[in-house]
Structure formats: structure tokens, C-alpha cells
Design a protein around this motif. Structure first.
Motif, short mmCIF file in Angstrom:
data_model
loop_
_atom_site.label_atom_id
_atom_site.label_comp_id
_atom_site.label_asym_id
_atom_site.label_seq_id
_atom_site.Cartn_x
_atom_site.Cartn_y
_atom_site.Cartn_z
N HIS B 17 0.82 -1.21 0.00
CA HIS B 17 0.00 0.00 0.00
C HIS B 17 0.85 1.26 0.00
O HIS B 17 0.33 2.37 0.10
N TYR B 18 2.16 1.12 -0.10
CA TYR B 18 3.04 2.28 0.01
C TYR B 18 2.93 3.19 -1.21
O TYR B 18 2.63 2.76 -2.32
N CYS B 19 3.22 4.49 -0.99
CA CYS B 19 3.18 5.47 -2.08
C CYS B 19 4.29 5.17 -3.09
O CYS B 19 5.31 4.57 -2.74
N PRO B 20 4.12 5.63 -4.32
CA PRO B 20 5.18 5.45 -5.32
C PRO B 20 6.47 6.12 -4.84
O PRO B 20 6.43 7.22 -4.31
N GLY B 21 7.58 5.41 -4.98
CA GLY B 21 8.87 5.98 -4.61
C GLY B 21 9.21 5.87 -3.15
O GLY B 21 10.31 6.24 -2.72
N CYS B 22 8.30 5.35 -2.34
CA CYS B 22 8.56 5.20 -0.90
C CYS B 22 9.57 4.08 -0.68
O CYS B 22 9.52 3.04 -1.33
N HIS B 23 10.50 4.28 0.24
CA HIS B 23 11.54 3.27 0.46
C HIS B 23 11.09 2.11 1.34
O HIS B 23 11.79 1.11 1.43
N HIS B 24 9.95 2.24 2.00
CA HIS B 24 9.48 1.13 2.84
C HIS B 24 9.47 -0.18 2.06
O HIS B 24 9.95 -1.21 2.53
N GLY B 25 8.91 -0.14 0.85
CA GLY B 25 8.79 -1.36 0.05
C GLY B 25 10.14 -1.97 -0.28
O GLY B 25 10.32 -3.19 -0.24
N GLY B 51 2.66 3.22 12.19
CA GLY B 51 3.33 4.07 11.22
C GLY B 51 2.93 3.53 9.86
O GLY B 51 2.09 2.63 9.79
N CYS B 52 3.52 4.04 8.81
CA CYS B 52 3.11 3.57 7.48
C CYS B 52 3.30 2.07 7.31
O CYS B 52 2.60 1.43 6.54
N SER B 53 4.25 1.48 8.04
CA SER B 53 4.51 0.05 7.88
C SER B 53 3.67 -0.79 8.85
O SER B 53 3.98 -1.95 9.12
N ASN B 121 14.35 5.64 8.98
CA ASN B 121 14.44 7.06 9.30
C ASN B 121 14.12 7.87 8.04
O ASN B 121 14.96 8.03 7.16
N ASN B 122 12.88 8.36 7.96
CA ASN B 122 12.50 9.21 6.82
C ASN B 122 12.27 10.66 7.26
O ASN B 122 11.65 11.44 6.56
N ALA B 123 12.78 10.98 8.44
CA ALA B 123 12.80 12.36 8.93
C ALA B 123 11.42 12.99 9.02
O ALA B 123 11.28 14.21 8.99
N TYR B 125 6.91 12.10 10.23
CA TYR B 125 5.81 11.18 10.53
C TYR B 125 5.04 10.98 9.22
O TYR B 125 4.30 11.87 8.80
N GLY B 126 5.24 9.85 8.60
CA GLY B 126 4.59 9.60 7.32
C GLY B 126 3.10 9.37 7.46
O GLY B 126 2.27 10.08 6.87
N MET B 127 2.75 8.40 8.27
CA MET B 127 1.37 7.92 8.32
C MET B 127 0.36 9.00 8.70
O MET B 127 -0.75 9.05 8.18
N THR B 212 13.11 7.71 2.06
CA THR B 212 12.35 8.85 1.56
C THR B 212 10.87 8.71 1.90
O THR B 212 10.35 7.61 2.07
N CYS B 213 10.23 9.87 1.99
CA CYS B 213 8.77 9.93 2.07
C CYS B 213 8.34 10.98 1.05
O CYS B 213 8.04 12.13 1.42
N PRO B 214 8.36 10.61 -0.24
CA PRO B 214 8.07 11.60 -1.28
C PRO B 214 6.74 12.32 -1.02
O PRO B 214 6.66 13.55 -1.22
N THR B 215 5.76 11.60 -0.53
CA THR B 215 4.44 12.19 -0.34
C THR B 215 4.48 13.36 0.64
O THR B 215 4.02 14.46 0.32
N ASN B 216 5.04 13.13 1.82
CA ASN B 216 5.02 14.19 2.82
C ASN B 216 6.17 15.17 2.68
O ASN B 216 6.11 16.26 3.25
N TRP B 217 7.20 14.77 1.94
CA TRP B 217 8.26 15.74 1.65
C TRP B 217 7.79 16.66 0.50
O TRP B 217 8.42 17.69 0.23
#
Ligand SMILES: Cc1ncc(C[n+]2csc(CCOP(=O)(O)OP(=O)(O)O)c2C)c(N)n1
Ligand code: SF4
Ligand SMILES: [Mg+2]
Lengths: 356, 244
Positions: B17-25, B51-53, B121-123, B125-127, B212-217
Motif C-alpha cells: 500500500h506504500y506510495c510510489p517511490g517510498c523506500h518502505h517497500g 506508522g506507514c509500515s 528514518n524518513n525524517a 511522521y509519514g502515516m 524517503t517519504c516523497p508524499t510528505n516531503w
């Protein structure tokens, strides 16, 4: 079997080992510290796990991890520490994880006092954390009963996949009395095939979770938990009625006040007042039907609730059970003060007088 | 036809379910590959965070528990102490681990709990939509520091790997990133080493992955990668922070 002299907290701890507790996680707080102290020495001697956690928050989450991987897990604390555990208890119940939590209550609110109290009744019987849920709450009134209930506590937890709280007051934890180690019949328990033990060849993963993104799924999960509550309420209610057959005044009490009330009954009866005691042993599920029936009995003129709490907390359940059939009054002391026999006798006479 | 690449058996078929470009995956994949290659999937018990994960239990093909926010190291302690011979890991974000769960991770490291923590560490709070984390950089904008984090308001960002390295119970801490193939390979090696040391019973092992958290960055995936290299790496140096 011969009687042995035991301190309440140590007896509870020993009873947990005898009940097959695999692991204990706790944090020091008066008046329950003898539980972790005893277990720190004796669990390893039995090849079992003891960890002193960095906080009550961590301790209850260690219980979560161990319980979720199939272990008989336990923690204990006293009132302020039990408050910190509430998030964990909510998660444990939501994730349907069996465990035993001992609350050796002291007076509150805040840091309150290290002396005995009963002011955590609401917290223990209404869930305590966020969400709709209940934990079974066993309330022993002496050390023998506390010890006997420990095996039951673990078995009930495993039967329903639900946390069980053993709610006693600091007096039961701190006093010493003779007890005997009885053989408590063990229940037939369901297999823990849901536990996250590692797959070990299983064709699917097991996972423990309490998050539902689809509202209908969370609603269904709540309905399932509620159904389980109904089953526990049907099967697990326990209470005791003493000298209630001809009672004109029924005293309701649990834990230490119930014990003191037993002496008050004798004093009252010696003075010609027919007094009885109704003692819930499970605070949740509350023995509602049993008390309702008793309050409806012709001989009963009034009900007096006695607790170690400022305005009474169990009294809400007493009123709901009595349902206006007879007047209900209250006598209690808080902040670590223990009601005396004389005070209870006086309060009982007053309650009767007011009813007449 | 020769198979040159296939999905790790350590991952289920569930759609991420992660956003495109997210490093979680990407990090999930590395952890899954290591568990598969080490033959640990049948034994492993993982703990995912809030959290997102949070739904990582759907993705890893091993038994998993979902823990309360920040409490994964305590949960993992309960598992590992009662299953001392099985691989146990936590997978946690920076809000989860460095903020609300700071006590749990520090004390797990202090006790030398023999599990592995993968720290994303994506600097931010993503979720919850991009609030400031203890790891948010000075000047970095977040929804709770809209003009950029300042030292006066929030102090300096926390370097968790260095902090945990001061604990004798922590036997391995490495900081990695997955912005390119070379770094991705290093990250996988670090994760493998962490699990190897865990299985050898050496102590607590920790891999911090700058992510990275492209969405929230508010950046494209490629721009986010570049931002990570230009801004996070200078403050959070890559490499082995501690190895005993
Ligand atoms: C006790 C509690 N407080 C707050 C939250 C709300 N919350 C959910 S996720 C989250 C932050 C997660 O951020 P991080 O750990 O950095 O993970 P990411 O989403 O960035 O991977 C917060 C504050 C919660 N679920 N529980
Ligand atoms: S919000 Fe950020 S951390 Fe969460 S899935 Fe999207 S990109 Fe990844
Ligand atoms: Mg984050």
C-alpha cells in the motif's frame, strides 16, 4: 495438606508458577513489589523467564509479545502502574491475547498513598483503556482465595483468549496468613493454533493485529468481542452469600472490606440485627442476577455497600442490580484508611433505620 | 528460460500500500530476501510498528505481530526471551522508535536483547500526514513546523544509531540508505550481518535505513532520492557506527 504461612504477594507469585506461568514482566511499585522480587529469584530456578522492564508500559508490551507467541504471560503492579498499562491492556484484549494482570490496589488518585485502596474498580471493570472491551476481573478477599484463583485466572484467560485481572487490595498483598496449596481442577483448554510461534512448516503466516481500516470490519470485530463478553458473563460469574437467608440488611463488599464485614455480621447478629453479606468474586462479569434476586427477597429491607473508596465505585453496579427494589446506601473510607467493624455496624444500623 | 530475478519467498503476494517511490517497500524486500537466503522464514517472528509500515504483517511471509506505537522493542523482548533460539526482529519508523518509543529501544539495547531492529528514518511522521519527527532536519518543513524546524523550538535532530552505540548491549549498528544499487547492496549486507550476529547470540543489532517519504516531503521520488543524499546523509553519516 499442611498449612504454610505466606505473605500475600509472595503467595500470588508462587501460585503463578504453580499455574504454569511461563514468563513474568514487571516494574517495582509498592505495595506489590514482592511479586517481581519473588519471581526474579524463582522463575529462573524453574527455567522460566523474568524480566524487570523499564516501565509498566514496557512490561505490559512484553506480556503482549510473549502472550502472542503462545506463552502463559503475567504482569503485576499497583494502581498508578496499572494506569500506565491501560494502552497495552486495550491492545491485548483487541488482539484476543490471554494473560494475567495483578493489581494490588493502593489509594489514589495521582500518587495517592501506598496504603491499601479499592479506587480502581471503574478502571478494572469498564475496560480501562480505549475502546469497547472488558477484562474478567477476579477479586479475592484473602490469601487462600487469591492463590486458588491464580490457576483459574490463567485458565480463564486461555479459554476466552482474553486478559484476566486479579484485583486485590494492598492489604491482601501485604499481610501474612496460613494457606494450603490445593489442587485446583485444570480446565480443558483450546489449542493456541493462532499464536505467532514461527511458521514451522505451517502453510500460512499467523499474525496478531488490532487495526482495521474498513469500518465494517472493525464493527464486526467489535461484535465478535461483545459476543465473547456475553459468553463470559454467562459462564464465569462468581459470588458468595453469607447468612443472607433471613437477612434484613445485606452488606455488599469485595476484598478486605468483605472480610471485615464478616465480623460485623456477627456483632450485628449478637445485637439481634439479621445481617448478611453478599460478596462478588468476579467484579466483571458482575453477579447482577444473583444480587437482584437477593434484594428482592422479602426479608431484605436495605442494602449497604462498603468499599475502600471515597464515594464508592462498585455501588453503581450494586444499584443497577438492586434496581430500586430496596434502598442502597454507602459507607467507605479512602486514601488508605480501612473501615472498622464498629463503623460498618453503625452504618448498617443507620441504613436499616433509614429504610424503616 | 533462465530466471534472472524473482520476488523473494519472504514476501507474500499481497499488494503493497506504500506510495510510489517510498523506500518502505524496498527495505521490506531486502529484509525478506535476507530471511529467505538465511533460511529463517519458517522460524522468524517479526514485529511491525504503528506508522506507514503498520500493515507489514501482510507483506512478510513469516509470523508477525503488530505492536502499539513505539512498543515494538518491548514486544520483541517478550517474544525473544521466550523463544531464545528463533530470529526476532522489529521494523519501526522514526516517530515510533525515536519519539514515543525512545525508552523501549534504549532499554532493549541496554539489556542486549538478542533481536534485530530495522529502523526506517524518513525524517518525518509519514502515516499521520507529515508532522515533525525527532529526526526532522533543521530547516526541514513539516506540518507541525511549517516554517522549518528550528533548534530553539525543537532542539537538534536525534542520531539514534550513535545513541544506541553507547550501550554495551548493542553489538552492531550501521546506517545505510537505498537510493541506488551500490547503497542498496550495502544495506542488504548490513541487514544480513545484523541477523547473523543475532543468530550467533551476540546481542542487540540495529540497522538504520535513511528513507524517503516523497508524499510528505512534497517531492517526486527522484527528487526525494536526491534530497536524501544532499541533506540527510551529511547529518546522518552512512556506514558502520558500531561493530563488536
Ligand atoms: C499512542 C499513539 N499516539 C499517536 C498515534 C498516531 N500515529 C500513528 S502513526 C504515527 C507516526 C508514525 O511515524 P513514523 O514512526 O515516523 O512512521 P512512518 O509513517 O514515517 O513510516 C503517529 C503519531 C498512535 N497511533 N498511537
Ligand atoms: S506517506 Fe511517506 S512513508 Fe508513508 S507510504 Fe507514503 S511515502 Fe511512504
Ligand atoms: Mg517516519
Amino acid at each position: 495438606m499442611a498449612k504454610e504461612l505466606w505473605k500475600g504477594n509472595e503467595a500470588i507469585a508462587e501460585a503463578a508458577i504453580r499455574a504454569g506461568c511461563d514468563c513474568f514482566f514487571g516494574y517495582p511499585i509498592t505495595p506489590q513489589s514482592e511479586v517481581p522480587e519473588y519471581l526474579s529469584l524463582h522463575m529462573p530456578q524453574h527455567g522460566k523467564v523474568f524480566v524487570q522492564a523499564e516501565s509498566e508500559v514496557a512490561a505490559i508490551n512484553m506480556v503482549y509479545g510473549a502472550a502472542a507467541s503462545g506463552m502463559r504471560a503475567m504482569t503485576s503492579s499497583s494502581s498508578p502502574g496499572i494506569s500506565l498499562k491501560q494502552e497495552g491492556i486495550s491492545y491485548l484484549t483487541a488482539s484476543e491475547l490471554p494473560c494475567v494482570i495483578v493489581n494490588c490496589m493502593r489509594g489514589g488518585p495521582g500518587l495517592g498513598t501506598i496504603q491499601p485502596g479499592q479506587s480502581d474498580y471503574y478502571q478494572a471493570t469498564r475496560g480501562g483503556g480505549n475502546g469497547d472491551y472488558r477484562t474478567i476481573c477476579l477479586a479475592p478477599c484473602n490469601i487462600q482465595e487469591a492463590v486458588d484463583l491464580m490457576q483459574e485466572a490463567f485458565d480463564i484467560a486461555d479459554t476466552y483468549r482474553n486478559p484476566v485481572m486479579v484485583l486485590m487490595d494492598g492489604l491482601t498483598g501485604q499481610m501474612m496468613e496460613p494457606i494450603e496449596w490445593r489442587e485446583i481442577p485444570k480446565r480443558e483448554l483450546p489449542a493456541k493454533d493462532w499464536a505467532t510461534t514461527g511458521k514451522h512448516g505451517r502453510d500460512h503466516t499467523n499474525f496478531i493485529n488490532s487495526l482495521y481500516m474498513v469500518p465494517e470490519e472493525c464493527d464486526a470485530h467489535n461484535a465478535h468481542l461483545l459476543e465473547k463478553c456475553a459468553l463470559m458473563a454467562e459462564k464465569e460469574v462468581r459470588c458468595e452469600a453469607v447468612k443472607c437467608d433471613d437477612a434484613e440488611i445485606v452488606i455488599t463488599a469485595y476484598g478486605t472490606p468483605a472480610r471485615i464485614a464478616l465480623t460485623a455480621l456477627d456483632v450485628l447478629r449478637a445485637e439481634g440485627v439479621k445481617a448478611g453479606l453478599f460478596r462478588p468474586i468476579t467484579l466483571w462479569p458482575f453477579p447482577e442476577k444473583e444480587l437482584h434476586t437477593l434484594a428482592g427477597q422479602d426479608s431484605v429491607k436495605a442494602v449497604l455497600d462498603v468499599e475502600m473508596s471515597a464515594g464508592g465505585q462498585m455501588i453503581d453496579d450494586i444499584r443497577l442490580a438492586v434496581l430500586g427494589q430496596k434502598p442502597v446506601s454507602y459507607y467507605g473510607r479512602a486514601g488508605g484508611v480501612i473501615p472498622t467493624v464498629e463503623e460498618i455496624v453503625e452504618a448498617a444500623k443507620k441504613a436499616l433505620k433509614e429504610a424503616e | 528460460m533462465a530466471i534472472v530475478y524473482q520476488k523473494s519467498k519472504g514476501l507474500t503476494d499481497a499488494e503493497l500500500h506504500y506510495c510510489p517511490g517510498c523506500h518502505h517497500g524496498i527495505v521490506h524486500k531486502l529484509v525478506a530476501e535476507v530471511l529467505e537466503e538465511m533460511g529463517l522464514l519458517d522460524e522468524a517472528i517479526g514485529v511491525c510498528p504503528v506508522g506507514c509500515s503498520v500493515f507489514a504483517f501482510r507483506y512478510f511471509n513469516c509470523d508477525m505481530q503488530q505492536a502499539a506505537h513505539g512498543r515494538a522493542p518491548a514486544v520483541a523482548t517478550g517474544i525473544k526471551r521466550t523463544h531464545p533460539n528463533q530470529p526476532v526482529f522489529t521494523y519501526q519508523g522514526d516517530g515510533d522508535l525515536a519519539s514515543i518509543g525512545a525508552a523501549e529501544i534504549v532499554h532493549a539495547a541496554m539489556r542486549g536483547e538478542k533481536f534485530t531492529t530495522i529502523f526506517i528514518n524518513n525524517a518525518i511522521y509519514g502515516m499521520t500526514g507529515g508532522q515533525m519527527a525527532p529526526t526532522t532536519l533543521i530547516g526541514q518543513k513539516a506540518t507541525t513546523c511549517q516554517l522549518g524546524r528550528t533548534v530553539e523550538q525543537a532542539g537538534m535532530p536525534m542520531r539514534v544509531s550513535e545513541l544506541l552505540s553507547t550501550m554495551d548491549g548493542c553489538v552492531y549498528a550501521e546506517r545505510v540508505c537505498v537510493t541506488d544499487i551500490a547503497n542498496l547492496n550495502k544495506a542488504k549486507k548490513a541487514i544480513r550481518k545484523a541477523f547473523e550476529k543475532q543468530m550467533a547470540g551476540e546481542g542487540f543489532t540495529f540497522v538504520e535505513v535513511l528513507s524517503t517519504c516523497p508524499t510528505n516531503w512534497g517531492m517526486s521520488p527522484l527528487k526525494a532520492n536526491q534530497w536524501l543524499k544532499d541533506n540527510m546523509v551529511p547529518y546522518y553519516p552512512l556506514g558502520v557506527i558500531k561493530e563488536v
